[in-house]
Structures are given as structure tokens and as C-alpha cells.
Design a protein around this motif. Structure first.
Motif, PDB file in Angstrom:
ATOM      1  N   MET A   1       2.035   4.583  -7.267  1.00 52.12           N
ATOM      2  CA  MET A   1       2.575   3.750  -6.194  1.00 52.12           C
ATOM      3  C   MET A   1       1.530   3.613  -5.087  1.00 52.12           C
ATOM      4  N   LEU A   2       1.190   2.394  -4.727  1.00 48.90           N
ATOM      5  CA  LEU A   2       0.205   2.160  -3.668  1.00 48.90           C
ATOM      6  C   LEU A   2       0.794   2.535  -2.316  1.00 48.90           C
ATOM      7  N   ASN A   3      -0.046   3.144  -1.479  1.00 48.93           N
ATOM      8  CA  ASN A   3       0.363   3.571  -0.152  1.00 48.93           C
ATOM      9  C   ASN A   3       0.018   2.486   0.862  1.00 48.93           C
ATOM     10  N   ALA A   4       1.024   2.063   1.648  1.00 52.21           N
ATOM     11  CA  ALA A   4       0.819   0.949   2.581  1.00 52.21           C
ATOM     12  C   ALA A   4      -0.219   1.281   3.647  1.00 52.21           C
ATOM     13  N   ASN A   5      -0.220   2.512   4.137  1.00 54.82           N
ATOM     14  CA  ASN A   5      -1.189   2.877   5.179  1.00 54.82           C
ATOM     15  C   ASN A   5      -2.620   2.813   4.666  1.00 54.82           C
ATOM     16  N   ARG A   6      -2.818   3.243   3.415  1.00 59.17           N
ATOM     17  CA  ARG A   6      -4.164   3.188   2.858  1.00 59.17           C
ATOM     18  C   ARG A   6      -4.571   1.751   2.528  1.00 59.17           C
ATOM     19  N   LEU A   7      -3.603   0.948   2.123  1.00 59.16           N
ATOM     20  CA  LEU A   7      -3.900  -0.467   1.929  1.00 59.16           C
ATOM     21  C   LEU A   7      -4.330  -1.121   3.237  1.00 59.16           C
ATOM     22  N   ALA A   8      -3.703  -0.704   4.343  1.00 59.87           N
ATOM     23  CA  ALA A   8      -4.078  -1.247   5.655  1.00 59.87           C
ATOM     24  C   ALA A   8      -5.518  -0.870   6.013  1.00 59.87           C
ATOM     25  N   LEU A   9      -5.935   0.337   5.641  1.00 58.69           N
ATOM     26  CA  LEU A   9      -7.323   0.738   5.876  1.00 58.69           C
ATOM     27  C   LEU A   9      -8.283  -0.149   5.095  1.00 58.69           C
ATOM     28  N   LEU A  10      -7.950  -0.400   3.820  1.00 60.77           N
ATOM     29  CA  LEU A  10      -8.808  -1.251   3.005  1.00 60.77           C
ATOM     30  C   LEU A  10      -8.847  -2.671   3.551  1.00 60.77           C
ATOM     31  N   ASP A  11      -7.710  -3.166   3.973  1.00 66.49           N
ATOM     32  CA  ASP A  11      -7.637  -4.510   4.562  1.00 66.49           C
ATOM     33  C   ASP A  11      -8.515  -4.601   5.798  1.00 66.49           C
ATOM     34  N   GLU A  12      -8.449  -3.588   6.649  1.00 69.12           N
ATOM     35  CA  GLU A  12      -9.249  -3.612   7.881  1.00 69.12           C
ATOM     36  C   GLU A  12     -10.737  -3.475   7.574  1.00 69.12           C
TER      37      GLU A  12
END
Length: 295
Positions: A1-12
């Protein structure tokens, strides 16, 4: 399951380009950012970043996941906003970032309005450097920001961000009471200035405005705190250009002079477009608008 907080880091990281910029936008240390990106790589089973020189850049897979991350995070926020809209009330916690003069003037009235009309809404407020406002908003550090733009220095627009203009705030030249001068140009040249630190939009605008008049301002004092600036003006140590909003609220003992061209800054609210239908975002934005009308 992908973690939203870590996805936000990658996005930034895809937006800002460096781990240090990501940490600054999201209030993490660079080491924490790197550690969380490694965890994300373990979750997806593929390298997302690679070292080039002293920095990290996204791999092909990293760029692909970053594009999905942006969509995933937006859809999650849209889903939360739609559920809140169906519930019909503004409730929960909303994070608001403001700059100094707004915190002194517009914010208190807005909070009073929200407390009476939306008692289930908890508003968490923090101070922000206006230059960081939209990047921090895009990085989901805040839900709403109250921002400013100085003449000729528009903030960089970002996809997925909704800006709502509030009002124009005149910029006023202030001097100590009874200061003698033959002309504004002579005054700007002759007296010491207090301005915000170098690199700040307000400082860059003020210096450029003086140079447009053929005068190089003698900046002897620096402070990001406008209350410190007006105190130095009151006591005769410096002159400054400050927003009318501050003068109305604090009423310092200064003489006001019209700066050539009658410049003004623009004040706005901003939120992520994915939250356009959020009752909480709408309530706070409307409260700021009402407060601005009564300022």
C-alpha cells in the motif's frame, strides 16, 4: 500500500528539484526526506532516485510515480472535500498560514466570524514567509495561505492552486514626526532606511522603486518585523515604506508621505484546487473576505 505522505515527498521533489528544497517546503530535515524516499523505493520495489553529483534526481520510474502521486493526492483531497460537502458542515481541522500584517489585522476578525458561524471547525494558524506561501501550500504543509504580491513581483503560479484576490493595500512612505524635506526624492536619498532582509520581495520592490526615481537607498537597518521597522521610524533612526494595513492597525506616531506612483501590494487567499468544494476551505476563505471588507 502506497503511503500518501511519502508520495507527497516524491511529488515535491519533482516540483522543487532538490532534497533540501523538499525539506524546506515540508519542514523535514534533508536526512528525513532521503530516508522516507528509500522506504518508498522499498514499497514499490524499484529505484526512484539516483545520485548525480552531490544531489538526487528522479529516475524514469521516479518521474512516472511522481506524476501518479500528484493525481492520487489530488483525488484523495477531492474525495475528502466531497464527503465533507455531503456532511453539510464545516468541521475538523484546517491549517492556515498568514504573513505578519494579516495576522495583526485581518486574522482576528476572521477567527471571530468562524468561531460564531462554524463552531466545529478548528483553525490552526502559523506564520509564513510570503515567499514560501504557494510552495508550502502545494506541498500540503497548509490548507489555506493568505499571501501577498508586490508591484512587478508576482508570485509564481502553480498548477492546481486557486488564488482568490482580497484587496489592494497601499504602500506608504513613513518618516518620524516633523521630518523636514524638500522633496520625496531628496528625503529618500538623505535618510537611512530600514527594510526587510535581502532576497525578500518587499525589499527587492522597495530598492527597485527607489532606483526608478534615480536614488540608491541607504539601507542601514534590516528587519523582517514591520513593528520593529515602524519603531525605528518613530524614533527618528530611519525611514521606511510600509503597508497601509499596518498603519491602520497599529497607528504609530509617524508622518505619512505618498510614495511616487501610489504603489500597492495585492493580498489574496490561496488553496489547492482539489479542495474547491471543501466546506472548511470555503468557510475560511469567506471569513477572510468578510474581514477584509471590514478592515
Amino acid at each position: 500500500m502506497l503511503n500518501a505522505n511519502r508520495l507527497a515527498l516524491l511529488d515535491e521533489l519533482a516540483r522543487s528539484g532538490t532534497v533540501h528544497a523538499v525539506g524546506g517546503a515540508l519542514s523535514y530535515s534533508p536526512s528525513t526526506v532521503s530516508q522516507q524516499l528509500k522506504v518508498l523505493e522499498q514499497e514499490v520495489g524499484v529505484a526512484l532516485v539516483e545520485r548525480v553529483g552531490r544531489g538526487l534526481v528522479l529516475t524514469r520510474e521516479g518521474r512516472a510515480l511522481a506524476e501518479h502521486a500528484r493525481d492520487i493526492l489530488a483525488r484523495m483531497e477531492e474525495a475528502e472535500s466531497d464527503l465533507a460537502r455531503l456532511r453539510g458542515t464545516a468541521a475538523g481541522t484546517i491549517r492556515v498560514a498568514v504573513f505578519q500584517t494579516a495576522a495583526l489585522s485581518v486574522l482576528p476578525t476572521a477567527l471571530d466570524l468562524l468561531a460564531s458561524s462554524h463552531p466545529k471547525l478548528r483553525v490552526v494558524v502559523s506564520h509564513i514567509d510570503p515567499a514560501r506561501a504557494l510552495p508550502a501550500l502545494a506541498a500540503r504543509e497548509h490548507d489555506i495561505v493568505l499571501g501577498e504580491e508586490y508591484p512587478g513581483r508576482p508570485v509564481a503560479r502553480r498548477a492546481g492552486i486557486t488564488l482568490v484576490p482580497l484587496f489592494e493595500d497601499p504602500l506608504v512612505l513613513v518618516v518620524s514626526p516633523g521630518t523636514r524635506h524638500e522633496s520625496v526624492g531628496e528625503l529618500i536619498f538623505a535618510r537611512a532606511w530600514v527594510m526587510e532582509p535581502e532576497g525578500n520581495d518587499a525589499r527587492q520592490w522597495a530598492v527597485a522603486a527607489c532606483r526608478d526615481l534615480g536614488v540608491e537607498p541607504r539601507v542601514q537597518y534590516e528587519s523582517p518585523d514591520l513593528l520593529v521597522q515602524v519603531r525605528l521610524v518613530e524614533t527618528g533612526h530611519a525611514i521606511a515604506v510600509v503597508p497601509e494595513l499596518l498603519l491602520r492597525r497599529e497607528r504609530p506616531r509617524v508622518d505619512r508621505l505618498e510614495f511616487p506612483g501610489r504603489p500597492s501590494r495585492s493580498v489574496f487567499t490561496a488553496h489547492r484546487a482539489a479542495a474547491d468544494s471543501s466546506p472548511a476551505v470555503t468557510a475560511v476563505t469567506e471569513a477572510f473576505a468578510q474581514s477584509a471588507l471590514s478592515r
